[in-house]
Design a protein around this motif. Sequence first.
Motif, PDB file in Angstrom:
ATOM      1  N   GLU A   1     -17.920 -56.421  58.116  1.00 50.21           N
ATOM      2  CA  GLU A   1     -17.752 -56.600  59.558  1.00 50.21           C
ATOM      3  C   GLU A   1     -19.081 -57.035  60.176  1.00 50.21           C
ATOM      4  OE1 GLU A   1     -14.897 -56.403  60.898  1.00 50.21           O
ATOM      5  OE2 GLU A   1     -13.759 -55.437  59.292  1.00 50.21           O
TER       6      GLU A   1
ATOM      7  N   LYS B   1     -12.675 -48.130  57.639  1.00 48.16           N
ATOM      8  CA  LYS B   1     -13.945 -48.738  58.058  1.00 48.16           C
ATOM      9  C   LYS B   1     -15.080 -47.871  57.517  1.00 48.16           C
ATOM     10  CE  LYS B   1     -11.698 -51.729  60.649  1.00 48.16           C
ATOM     11  NZ  LYS B   1     -11.598 -53.175  60.310  1.00 48.16           N
TER      12      LYS B   1
ATOM     13  N   THR C   1     -14.876 -53.092  55.465  1.00 47.95           N
ATOM     14  CA  THR C   1     -13.481 -52.665  55.523  1.00 47.95           C
ATOM     15  C   THR C   1     -12.908 -52.631  54.118  1.00 47.95           C
ATOM     16  OG1 THR C   1     -13.204 -53.648  57.710  1.00 47.95           O
ATOM     17  CG2 THR C   1     -11.199 -53.172  56.469  1.00 47.95           C
TER      18      THR C   1
END
Length: 554
Positions: free
Chosen positions: A275, A254, A207
């Motif tokens: 992530e 993302k 991210t």
Amino acid sequence: MDWLTSLFTVHSSIQTVVIISVIIAAGLALGKIRVMGISLGIAFVFFVGIVAGNIGMSIDKVTLDYAETFGLSMFVYCLGLHVGPNFFGSLRHEGMMLNVWSLAVIVLGTAFALALSPLTGISIPVMTGLLCGATTNTPALGAATQALAHAGLPSSDTALATAVTYPLGVVGVIIAMVLIRKFFVKPADLEVKKLSDDNHTYIAQFTAINPAIIGRTIQQIALMTHVKFIISRIWRGKQVLVPVATTELHVNDKLLVVTNKEDEQAMTLLFGKKENDQDWNKEDIDWNAIDANVESRVCVITRPSLNGKHLGALHMRQAYGVNVSRVIRGDIKLLASDDLRLEYGDRITIVGKHENLDNAEHFFGNSVKTLEEPNIGSIFLGIVLGLILGSIPLSLPGMESPIRLGIAGGPIIMGIIVGALGPRLHLISYTTRSASLMLRKLGLSLYLACLGLDAGKDFLSTVIKPEGLVWVGIGFLITLVPILIIGIIALKAHRYDFGTICGILCGSMANPMALGYANDTLKGDTASISYASVYPLGMFIRVVIAQMIIMFFV
């Protein structure tokens, strides 16, 4: 029935084909028979040839020499071509140390054989044959017989010595591994220690929250770090983007990033957050189910003009609106960096919109049918160049006459050069695995059949003589002693698992039969990995050593 008898007894081109074909067919069939889990495979062709020669079968001497030369040169060139792409890479990092251990086996075995010559009264040509048989290295024998021919000396006793010692050379490596495992291996040594990973890519989701990259383009961000990476997709809210160099990153974008595993921490620092919700490196991921508007497709490079070009020079993002995330070469997954040099037959993973992928696929060629067609012409051209290289006289200090790499050394070096450097010279060296295996087995079968047939006429009379039994015993010692000594030392160093050590020993002795035994009795594939790493260099060194022994000591 005279016509049938003449097919086996009257010298002619048809009789030659019949005799050699019968020997190869019978040898390959018998080679599949397993005794206590061990089979000799293609090596059995050699022994069937010996039996055929011993019972009186023969073919025209000139034709025999031609078939033997052609078979050996085809085998060693195709072998060099097969291992060439990964040969120089295997010499770096861990592969270099594996080859050092292999070289120790080769040097110790050679020194041991030379030391036994004056002690036993066995001539150097015969001892060279014993060394070739003890190390199950028929290309080395080919090199030795060629060196003897250049010196004007007979080579029949050398080939005979190889024939006598070859069987225990095969079994001796297996016996050595069994002894080491029984008396020196601990349970911890059997645990697989992975040498390297063929997957040089790592996929993760990050991210973008690092203020230093927000508002910057991907091209600008790439200049901020030395780490190589590819952003294949960007999720921005509900929108999925196929990024290009001018795409700017926004807060909380993302990013699906392809990089190297060791650079994961650097990527986290660069983008801000990693992530961990999903493992993107699993083999069963359906990339096309992630988003309906973005697809992933694998294309094969079959367009000859792309061979040897750098990936960055193709400008795939600007020209076709697709990202290249990975390149698969054989079984190795490579990071699709701009400086990666593409090779004919590479499988390219591209990401983009459907219509863009269609255009990019057409650009790469992606003709599987074309890829399945072997480049026979380039193989024969390579053999010619290899034979020319092998015929060049090389003068070395201390040697009265120049040395030649011969029909064994020249083609294998040329094969390695073409396999490794062909794309840089825009030469298409790609050969399908099935075609490469077929040519290697055909060449080796021809060579072994002719070699056995030539040596077989004197085989039985030699074995039953007292010196024949001495040859068998000495050959067995040449096989066993170096392997036991180096194998035990390598094991005590606690650097490798036992499977890796077995691969080193089998590769240094050019013994695929013993490798099969190791793979059947050990877990993992470390034996095969280390075998592949040391076999090319080990075989080449033995080919050169065989000639050097004849040139220096005869």
